[in-house]
Write a protein that holds these residues in place. Structure first.
Motif: not given
Length: 293
Positions: A101-116, A239-248
């Protein structure tokens, strides 16, 4: 007194642990030996001889492990990602399965824009394992961790302070209830990733002594079907997630479909059930629909 050969001690200890049903007897014996010597397990071969006092200390620890006291309580640490966490009585011991699950979270964060600047929430943080491992790997992220139990929260604070001392970015700890529908209201619609390893074991489950006798009951059980906490938590995650946000969300191996159904009912999409390394259902991921263009 003469020094003692270590390898025969480890082999005998492994046999002793296997005889009482310890799942990974040789690994546990080697880790206890490494703990006594203050070395990495992979470097035990460089220490073929031990002092009699070290052999006696090792024997004491093996006896405690044979009594099914968790290995992590004896060594005082558990790993998550690249960090070690202090653990002991009163807090749930992080499991290797959660590394996926931790590895999934890092991969999801890596896919975000680098200036975000990512915003991450860890619900039911326990020792702080997921939150602190994410903060270590992604120092640019703002990480919030929620825990209700005072004993577990004390362990999380201890670990958070230790990570700050090692130079990691601080996380924000919240002494709060993940079933509160107003939880983290100030973050509504702003969170990129929500992770959770909540209480999810059905009350009728039969558990190993290490778990049943040493992990806190509150951190383990999620009602008759294991979904009591998750069921109430899912609308808050949506409710917490932004549009396009994700959960595990980690779950009991009997509940992947149930968690997926709860996420779908809350309006989340892209729902995928993930197995652990043994092939058992282990966590479900989902996302909020992206913002309309």
């Amino acid at each position: 007194m003469e020094r003692v050969r270590l390898r025969p001690l480890v082999v005998a200890a492994a046999e002793r642990l296997a005889a009482v049903g310890v799942a990974s007897p040789l690994s546990d014996a080697e880790q206890l030996a490494a703990h006594v010597l203050g070395v990495d397990r992979m470097r035990l071969a460089l220490h073929p001889l031990v002092e009699p006092a070290e052999a006696a200390r090792f024997d004491d620890l093996v006896a405690a492990r044979a009594a099914r006291i968790p290995l992590q309580h004896l060594t005082g640490t558990a790993a998550m990602g690249e960090i070690d966490l202090a653990v002991g009585p009163g807090v749930f011991i992080p499991r290797p399965e959660t590394e996926l699950l931790f590895a999934w979270a890092l991969a999801r964060l890596e896919a975000l824009p680098h200036d975000h600047e990512p915003v991450v929430v860890d619900l039911c943080t326990g020792s702080g394992a997921l939150a602190l491992a994410i903060a270590h790997a992604r120092p640019d992220a703002r990480v919030h961790a929620v825990e209700l139990d005072p004993a577990a929260l004390a362990w999380a604070r201890r670990n958070a302070d230790a990570r700050i001392a090692d130079g990691d970015t601080p996380i924000t700890l919240h002494a709060d209830d993940v079933t509160d529908p107003t939880l983290l209201a100030e973050l509504s619609g702003r969170v990129d990733v929500v992770v959770s390893n909540p209480p999810y074991i059905p009350e009728s489950a039969v558990l190993d002594p290490e778990v049943a006798d040493h992990d806190p009951h509150r951190a383990l059980f999620g009602g008759s079907d294991g979904l009591d906490v998750i069921r109430v938590m899912v609308p808050t995650i949506a409710r917490l997630l932004r549009p396009g946000g994700a959960t595990a969300i980690e779950h009991d191996d009997s509940n992947g479909g149930g968690v997926a159904a709860l996420l779908a009912a809350a309006g989340l999409v892209d729902i995928v059930e993930h197995p652990d390394l043994a092939g058992k259902p282990r966590f479900v991921v989902a996302a909020t629909p992206p913002a309309a263009r």
